[in-house]
Design a protein around this motif. Structure first.
Motif, PDB file in Angstrom:
ATOM      1  N   TYR A  69      19.673 -32.692   3.606  1.00  9.58           N
ATOM      2  CA  TYR A  69      19.066 -31.460   3.074  1.00  9.58           C
ATOM      3  C   TYR A  69      18.578 -30.519   4.175  1.00  9.58           C
ATOM      4  O   TYR A  69      18.047 -29.459   3.889  1.00  9.58           O
ATOM      5  N   PRO A 102      15.509 -37.430  -2.662  1.00  6.43           N
ATOM      6  CA  PRO A 102      15.941 -36.159  -3.270  1.00  6.43           C
ATOM      7  C   PRO A 102      14.876 -35.534  -4.156  1.00  6.43           C
ATOM      8  O   PRO A 102      15.200 -34.862  -5.131  1.00  6.43           O
ATOM      9  N   PRO A 144      15.862 -30.349  -2.144  1.00  7.76           N
ATOM     10  CA  PRO A 144      16.322 -30.984  -3.389  1.00  7.76           C
ATOM     11  C   PRO A 144      15.467 -30.642  -4.592  1.00  7.76           C
ATOM     12  O   PRO A 144      15.936 -30.661  -5.727  1.00  7.76           O
TER      13      PRO A 144
END
Length: 604
Positions: free
Chosen positions: A429, A480, A557
């Motif tokens: 990410y 996440p 996320p």
């Protein structure tokens, strides 16, 4: 002789000033002591310790004034012979063109040159018809020379100067004037010899000091830019030029580019590239030979476009190749000699060859005849060429050492970048996060004019600011979703882990503060140590802003990236609490200057 100071055979009272001349060597005796009494006044000007150039010039002027008064004439010049090349140097001028002071005449040319070479007196009763007269003093001042008397100034058998007087006030110069001047010059000679010896010693000490400083700088500095700039500044000073430049070789394109150009035109000159063989510098690079060009307007190789682009007027150039293992790695050049060989070109003398024919090999001899009035050209000497050439080996070694250092540093940065990229791959990410943090950090650095080692340190700190994440468990790093309190506490350990890892490498210990403290707050409420204000390392304060801005404007996320305007508003909101206000302002100003979106910045 107690209480007296001896000056080369003439003895003047020392402590009891105001007394008459005490003793004069038999060789220099004269029936009329009035001139010697006047010399005693000049003697009082002599410094008791080191010779100051201003005092030397004053004494030369006083001596010339005495001569002019004794000979009852309108003008004159005093020349000192350069010990290196035997050229006469204008050292005092009265009644003529005083802008000639400090300039040289070409050795052996003109009346003065002839007197200096032969050591004999010269009398000319009609200068306009004398083929030896080259108008040295009449130059562009509307002064009309009628009669001339020139006499060598000897110390022992050596000619150390020439005195030339012009235009006797009543009648013309005759043999009696020549005899009179011949009797006066031995007394002047002792003054000049003293000043020459003292000035020479002073100049030698000054040059040795400059060479020592240059050598010390070249041997101790591994910063290429600092090395070349420092070298050129020292070289320009040593050869007494207006400006100088160093061009380095682009091996792939076989071109020369300006690495350093002293003066106001550096930015413009750095846009210019020269092919081997193009311009005087290109010729030097191609032929691997040094060159003196003392009149660029008469040399076909001169690259005029450089002057056209910068507005600078290049009169003369001293240019030498910088060689390493017999390969050209650069070219050093000094431009526009402030004082140097001064060659007169007279309209009646016919066509003249270049003042430095040996330096202009390969080009056609040019006619330097001027229309109308006399002209004088100053330029570099063989002594300047020898000095500059002698320094090129040192500069070449320093450049090679600096280049090796830069290569090692570049290799290290590449290894660090690879390490940072490897760490980022663990967190899908945050792709590109490290590069952007480096970009934003350097934007701030440029805005606050952070240069040299500090800027390099900031760049390395920004590259490695998240290296500690290598010690964070994947379940936390790759989660996440938003971290819970326990997970966040684990994540907060990454600055300390990073500092601990890098602490084992002594060579990069100076970047550890930026890594350890980039999550501190300006008001002391950050982590890990709660530092605040000025106790918080500067690079950490900069990285903190860059890191936070990128975190806000990129997708996570659990949320989409925030807009640039929103992120800037947040930085302003927390300026003075979380962030250093000075660096927040610098960051905002940098963005306003670029007027680009966050993704448009290039990797520095």
């Amino acid at each position: 002789m107690k209480g007296q100071r001896i000056l080369y055979g003439i003895c003047f009272p020392g402590e009891n000033r105001g007394h008459n001349v005490a003793d004069i060597s038999a060789k220099n005796k004269t029936k009329d002591c009035s001139f010697l009494k006047k010399l005693l006044i000049v003697y009082e000007l002599l410094p008791r310790q080191s010779v100051d150039p201003a005092v030397t010039n004053k004494i030369y002027n006083e001596l010339l004034s005495l001569i002019i008064k004794e000979l009852d004439c309108k003008a004159g010049s005093l020349f000192i012979i350069d010990s290196e090349d035997g050229a006469p140097v204008f050292s005092a001028v009265k009644g003529g063109d005083e802008s000639l002071l400090g300039k040289k005449l070409e050795k052996g040319k003109g009346i003065v040159g002839k007197v200096a070479d032969t050591g004999r007196n010269y009398l000319s009763k009609d200068a306009s018809r004398d083929p030896a007269w080259m108008g040295e003093v009449s130059s562009n001042k509307g002064f009309s020379t009628s009669d001339i008397l020139a006499c060598p100034i000897k110390y022992g058998d050596d000619v150390i100067g020439v005195v030339e007087v012009l235009n006797k006030k009543q009648g013309m110069f005759h043999k009696q004037d020549m005899k009179k001047l011949s009797k006066l010059t031995p007394h002047i000679a002792v003054f000049i010899k003293y000043l020459i010896d003292e000035a020479g010693q002073h100049a030698l000490i000054d040059m040795q000091a400059k060479l020592y400083e240059l050598s010390k700088m070249l041997n101790s500095n591994l910063d290429t830019k600092a090395v070349v700039r420092g070298a050129m500044e020292a070289i320009v000073s040593l050869v007494n030029a207006e400006v100088g430049s160093l061009l380095l070789v682009d091996k792939e394109k076989k071109e020369l580019f300006f690495e350093v150009a002293l003066g106001d035109s550096e930015k413009t000159l750095k846009e210019i590239r020269l092919k081997f063989g193009q311009g005087i510098a290109g010729w030097v690079a191609q032929e691997k030979k040094p060159i003196i060009v003392n009149d660029t307007s008469k040399d076909e190789r001169f690259y005029k476009k450089a002057d056209e682009k910068t507005g600078f007027i290049t009169r003369n150039i001293l240019c030498v190749p910088v060689l390493s293992r017999n390969e050209v790695i650069g070219v050093m050049q000094a431009l526009n000699k402030k004082e140097g060989v001064f060659t007169p070109f007279d309209k009646t003398a016919g066509p003249e060859m270049s003042p430095q024919p040996e330096a202009n090999a390969g080009t056609k001899p040019q006619n330097t005849q001027t229309a109308g009035k006399n002209s004088y050209r100053t330029g570099f000497s063989k002594r300047d060429l020898k000095l500059l050439t002698s320094l090129t080996d040192q500069v070449a070694i320093a450049l090679e050492n600096a280049s090796l250092h830069e290569e090692l540093k570049r290799t290290f940065v590449e290894v660090v970048e690879s390490l940072a990229e490897a760490i980022e791959k663990r967190d899908p990410y945050t792709g590109g996060h490290t590069k952007r943090v480096v970009q934003y950090s350097l934007m701030i650095a440029d805005e606050i004019h952070l240069d040299g080692e500090e800027r390099d340190r900031l760049k390395m700190g920004a590259l490695l600011h998240d290296v500690g994440k290598i010690g964070i468990d994947d379940s936390v790093l790759r989660k996440p979703a938003k971290l819970d309190e326990i997970e966040f506490e684990k994540m907060k350990a990454h600055p300390s882990i990073g500092a601990d890892i890098l602490g084992k490498i002594p060579q990069i210990k100076n970047i550890i503060p930026g890594i350890l403290h980039h999550h501190e707050w300006y008001n002391g409420k950050g982590y890990p140590d709660g530092l605040s204000g000025s106790t918080l390392p500067e690079i950490a304060r900069i990285i903190s802003i860059a890191d936070t801005y990128d975190a806000m404007t990129t997708d996570r996320p659990y949320r989409k990236g925030l807009t640039h305007d929103f992120a800037i508003a947040e930085l302003k909101k927390f300026s003075g609490t979380q962030f250093d206000p000075r660096f927040v302002d610098a960051f905002i100003k940098a963005f306003e200057k670029h007027k680009q979106s966050p993704g448009d910045f290039k990797t520095p």
